[in-house]
Write a protein that holds these residues in place. Structure first.
Motif: not given
Length: 402
Positions: A171-173, A200-201, A218, A221, A226
């Motif tokens: 995931a890439y918040p 997730y991005s 996130v 997901s 992360v």
């Protein structure tokens, strides 16, 4: 005794004020309040520690140094006003940069209009060096590691793992910030080429009220990895709290910034929860550099605490002073056109963060690149593998303390 400028709008060391007529004046704008205040106050300490040291050794060219720091309240508009004041009204001889790429870009434009060199340590986003003013004037110089490359040692470590040991999902918040996003975006591209699925991005507003929703997404997901685009402790803390509430612990958790802020990080998130958190940077308190060790000892004597609690921002700020000092001594004065030419000449300079050599844009192409991890209360260098000082990486983040 030198006082920290964390609640005042300006400061100067005692040695500088003793002979103001001959002082070399240096102006800076810092986020002493507002969203970036934790970092701004750390930079303030680094700048002032350098000022104290340089004046204790006779100043520059036999003249004391007087540093004036104005509070920009973490505002791009105020940082413009502050540098206009420093250059147009105060007529400072030299300039140090603000904290964050968000503020450095407009600050560099003001400096360019006044034909001033802007040496900084926390404005490494590509957007800073792509501004029309810098492309025309080449007047901004970042002493620290270029932002976009910060995650590369981490990606290289993932690549070195057998395929069955690599995380399967990521995931890439990312907070909407020119510093936070480039290293995460590059990491996402490189990790996707290793068949690590992006689950997730998303980019979200850089406001505390906007952190909870993406953090919950996130967590939902279930990403094993992360990679958080963050600029400060509050962003990282908000995600850690949300993950804990959702009973979700990623196997690996690396943030662009926040965990590098020493005691300012662990005092907020807790030493136990910090365990396993990773962050890229070009410096850490245990860096095997004689001048770095001396600075850390002086910092502890001045401000208290322990070596592990020294914020990397302090070293970035101190390095700015070191680079400016070497340029002043080499050019024999404070002529900014000569200083700009000197810094672009390919000369290699020395700082507490290691070597500095500026490319045509003003980025430090010789900067060290490390990944650090909190392990049982200690902030340890873990990557690159095999480099002096690196310890074994903790490959699985322990569960949250509660």
């Amino acid at each position: 005794m030198l006082a920290a400028c964390t609640s005042s709008s300006s400061s100067s060391g005692p040695a500088a004020s003793s002979n103001p007529k001959t002082a070399i004046t240096i102006g800076a704008s810092l986020s002493l309040t507002g969203d970036f205040s934790a970092d701004g106050q750390a930079f303030d300490k680094g700048y002032l520690l350098w000022e104290k040291d340089v004046n204790a050794h006779g100043g520059l060219l036999g003249r004391p140094v007087k540093l004036t720091i104005l509070n920009d309240n973490s505002s791009p508009n105020q940082v413009v006003t502050n540098y206009q004041t420093l250059f147009g009204q105060d007529h400072v001889d030299l300039a140090f940069g603000p904290f964050s790429s968000l503020l450095t870009a407009p600050a560099s434009s003001v400096a360019a209009r006044y034909d001033m060199a802007l040496v900084e340590g926390a404005g490494g986003a590509p957007s800073v060096f792509d501004t029309p003013s810098n492309l025309a004037d080449h007047n901004v110089f970042d002493v620290s590691l270029p932002v976009a490359d910060e995650m590369v040692p981490f990606v290289n470590w993932i690549r070195s793992l057998p395929p069955d040991e690599r995380p399967k999902t990521a995931a890439y918040p990312m907070a909407q910030d020119p510093f936070a996003d480039p290293p995460v975006q590059l990491a996402q591209t490189l990790l996707a080429s290793l068949n690590i699925q992006t689950v997730y991005s998303s980019v979200f507003p850089e406001e505390v009220s906007s952190y909870k929703a993406p953090a919950d997404q996130v967590a939902a997901s279930g990403a094993q990895l992360v990679v958080l685009g963050s600029t400060d402790v509050p962003t990282v803390n908000a995600f850690m709290q949300a993950f804990e509430q959702q009973h979700y612990t990623p196997k690996l958790f690396i943030a662009a910034a926040g965990p590098d802020q020493g005691g300012a990080f662990t005092s907020v998130v807790g030493a136990t929860n910090a365990n396993g958190m990773m962050v890229p940077n070009g410096w850490y308190p245990g860096y095997d550099n004689p001048t770095s060790r001396q600075m850390v000892n002086e910092y502890i004597a001045q401000y208290g605490g322990s070596a592990s609690g020294v914020n990397a921002d302090v070293a970035e700020a101190y390095s700015v002073g070191e680079v400016v000092a070497q340029a002043v001594e080499a050019t024999g004065g404070t002529d900014n056109s000569k200083i700009i030419s000197y810094l672009h000449s390919g000369v290699k300079l020395d700082t507490v963060q290691g070597p500095v050599k500026f490319d045509a844009l003003g980025e430090n192409g010789d900067a060290a690149a490390f990944i650090f991890q909190w392990q049982k209360g200690s902030f340890d260098q873990v990557l690159p593998n095999g480099m002096a000082g690196s310890v074994q990486i903790l490959a699985t983040k322990p569960p949250w303390a509660s």
